[in-house]
Design an enzyme around this catalytic site. Sequence first.
Site, PDB file in Angstrom:
ATOM      1  N   SER A  11       0.801  -1.027  -0.015  1.00  0.00           N
ATOM      2  CA  SER A  11       0.067  -0.006   0.005  1.00  0.00           C
ATOM      3  C   SER A  11       0.816   1.242   0.030  1.00  0.00           C
ATOM      4  O   SER A  11       1.927   1.351   0.127  1.00  0.00           O
ATOM      5  CB  SER A  11      -0.724   0.137   0.947  1.00  0.00           C
ATOM      6  OG  SER A  11      -0.006   0.222   2.399  1.00  0.00           O
ATOM      7  N   LYS A  12       0.074   2.360  -0.156  1.00  0.00           N
ATOM      8  CA  LYS A  12       0.780   3.788  -0.074  1.00  0.00           C
ATOM      9  C   LYS A  12       0.544   4.243   1.526  1.00  0.00           C
ATOM     10  O   LYS A  12       0.876   5.474   1.377  1.00  0.00           O
ATOM     11  CB  LYS A  12       0.254   4.752  -1.286  1.00  0.00           C
ATOM     12  CG  LYS A  12       0.611   4.077  -2.726  1.00  0.00           C
ATOM     13  CD  LYS A  12       1.102   5.114  -3.688  1.00  0.00           C
ATOM     14  CE  LYS A  12       2.003   4.478  -4.602  1.00  0.00           C
ATOM     15  NZ  LYS A  12       1.805   4.557  -5.743  1.00  0.00           N
ATOM     16  N   ARG A  13      -0.267   3.590   2.100  1.00  0.00           N
ATOM     17  CA  ARG A  13      -0.328   3.881   3.503  1.00  0.00           C
ATOM     18  C   ARG A  13       0.863   4.009   4.483  1.00  0.00           C
ATOM     19  O   ARG A  13       1.641   3.108   4.045  1.00  0.00           O
ATOM     20  CB  ARG A  13      -1.528   3.235   4.171  1.00  0.00           C
ATOM     21  CG  ARG A  13      -2.745   3.785   3.913  1.00  0.00           C
ATOM     22  CD  ARG A  13      -3.662   2.884   4.904  1.00  0.00           C
ATOM     23  NE  ARG A  13      -3.380   1.269   4.570  1.00  0.00           N
ATOM     24  CZ  ARG A  13      -3.268   0.503   5.317  1.00  0.00           C
ATOM     25  NH1 ARG A  13      -3.564   0.521   6.657  1.00  0.00           N
ATOM     26  NH2 ARG A  13      -2.870  -0.740   4.991  1.00  0.00           N
ATOM     27  N   TYR A  29       7.022   2.465   3.264  1.00  0.00           N
ATOM     28  CA  TYR A  29       7.688   3.289   3.192  1.00  0.00           C
ATOM     29  C   TYR A  29       9.093   3.153   3.875  1.00  0.00           C
ATOM     30  O   TYR A  29       9.109   2.608   4.934  1.00  0.00           O
ATOM     31  CB  TYR A  29       7.481   4.597   3.523  1.00  0.00           C
ATOM     32  CG  TYR A  29       6.298   5.401   2.471  1.00  0.00           C
ATOM     33  CD1 TYR A  29       6.651   5.998   1.603  1.00  0.00           C
ATOM     34  CD2 TYR A  29       5.036   4.988   2.862  1.00  0.00           C
ATOM     35  CE1 TYR A  29       5.635   6.526   0.668  1.00  0.00           C
ATOM     36  CE2 TYR A  29       3.895   5.432   2.073  1.00  0.00           C
ATOM     37  CZ  TYR A  29       4.294   6.106   0.957  1.00  0.00           C
ATOM     38  OH  TYR A  29       3.300   6.621   0.162  1.00  0.00           O
TER      39      TYR A  29
END
Length: 480
Positions: free
Chosen positions: A249-251, A256
């Site tokens: 996800s980009k959450r 990250y």
Amino acid sequence: MKKVRTRFAPSPTGYMHLGNLRSALYGFLFARQNNGEYILRIEDTDLDRYVPGAVEVIYDTLERSGIYFDEGPNEGGPYGPYVQSLRKEIYLKYAKELVDKGAAYYCFCTKERLESLADETGVKKYDKHCLKLSKEEIEEKLRSGIPYVIRQNMPTTGVSKYTDLVYGEIVIENKELEDQVLIKSDGFPTYNFANVIDDHLMHVTHVMRGNEYLSSTPKYNLLYDAFGWEKPQYIHLPPIMKDETRKLSKRHGDAYFDDFVKKGFLPEAIVNYIALLGWSPKTNQEKFTMEELIQQFDIKGISRSGAIFDINKLCWLNSEYIKELDFDKFMVYATPYFEQSSIKNRYDYRKFGKILQTRIETFADVIEKVKFIDEYQQFDPILYENKKLKIDIPLAKDILSRSIPILEELDDNMWYAEKMHEVIVKIAERFGYKAAQVYTVLRVALSGLSVTPGGSAEIADILGKNESIRRLKQSLAWLD
Ligand code: GLU
């Protein structure tokens, strides 16, 4: 053969997604193994997405990952500037050249008109309306300052194809291609245009990027053809997946680089792990130094299907890297976690560090792993029993009552782990126990637990003499 030149072209959005970091890594490995050159280019023409400080985050992440560049915003180089927002005029000039060639055209359509093009499924494919404008009409509109974009004039018949070095031949029907915007009404180029201009002007020979660009690449190739430029080789990379169906996800929290660093992963371990996400080495080797990756990375080993992110494997790799750290360096990483733990300012972190370095998967594990030291409370004597070591409760009692006076005799400055080991071995010899029996009984008595991260000598050292003797006496009393 031409010198290999690859590039990493992140958009400065503030954080580095692991998928982007992997693109950066593969580009780096490929450039280095071919004695080529590696370029950093900042793609910041989407002003809405720009985050101040993001370029520093990119540099910082890459530096910690061991990735460096030959050319880029900080490095300089012959084909700069390496920040797209500083190249605005260059794109405009080339877009106008395409207009002159008939490969692009001005479009003055209003937002309302574009909205009205939506079909029943909501798709708004541009209908080449402005392609019909005469030269005079265009000049008139430009003179009167009507906002415009420049669009690519796509062929409507035939097919476009190219060979991707990972995905093989990609074929697309030209009628599927939309007349995409090359220059936006704010004068900035779109990614779709800027990437072509820059890859050409920066002499990029191999384009490595996520496979979301696989199907737009024919459009880029048409631009290369319109200019009469040589096309680069394409290496599209499979997505990193959370599971069979969902992309990582980009959450925040799980995608990250910084999220993983905060959770206590070492940059080296993260880099090693993501190298394997989508690329399989020829051997079973899993742990690689950067040098080994440079030697062994091979685009033939890149897979087409998504690579599932396996946190357990990353944890295992991380524990391997943690074990290898020089102890002082280990403590630099671990100290912030001791500071957040329940033992903050109460015990010697370094003594704890000695027993934890080989027993944690991430630095954040420190927080859980130190808790045992405070868990001492009345416990079931059954914890002393050990069939293999032939320990029963009477033996435990013997060992404790004989050890306590000897330990009590020790000077405060003799109370450290190495000395404890010596004393424990001596106690065993003197009374005819096995050393392992004494170690085990003392460990249980000092901690009240059957399993602890460290042995009795280390625990006694951490607790200090007073607290150790207090606990030993207490445990002996509980046995009576
Ligand atoms: N700026 C693009 C991105 O971050 C780069 C894609 C490419 O490498 O061409 O997705």
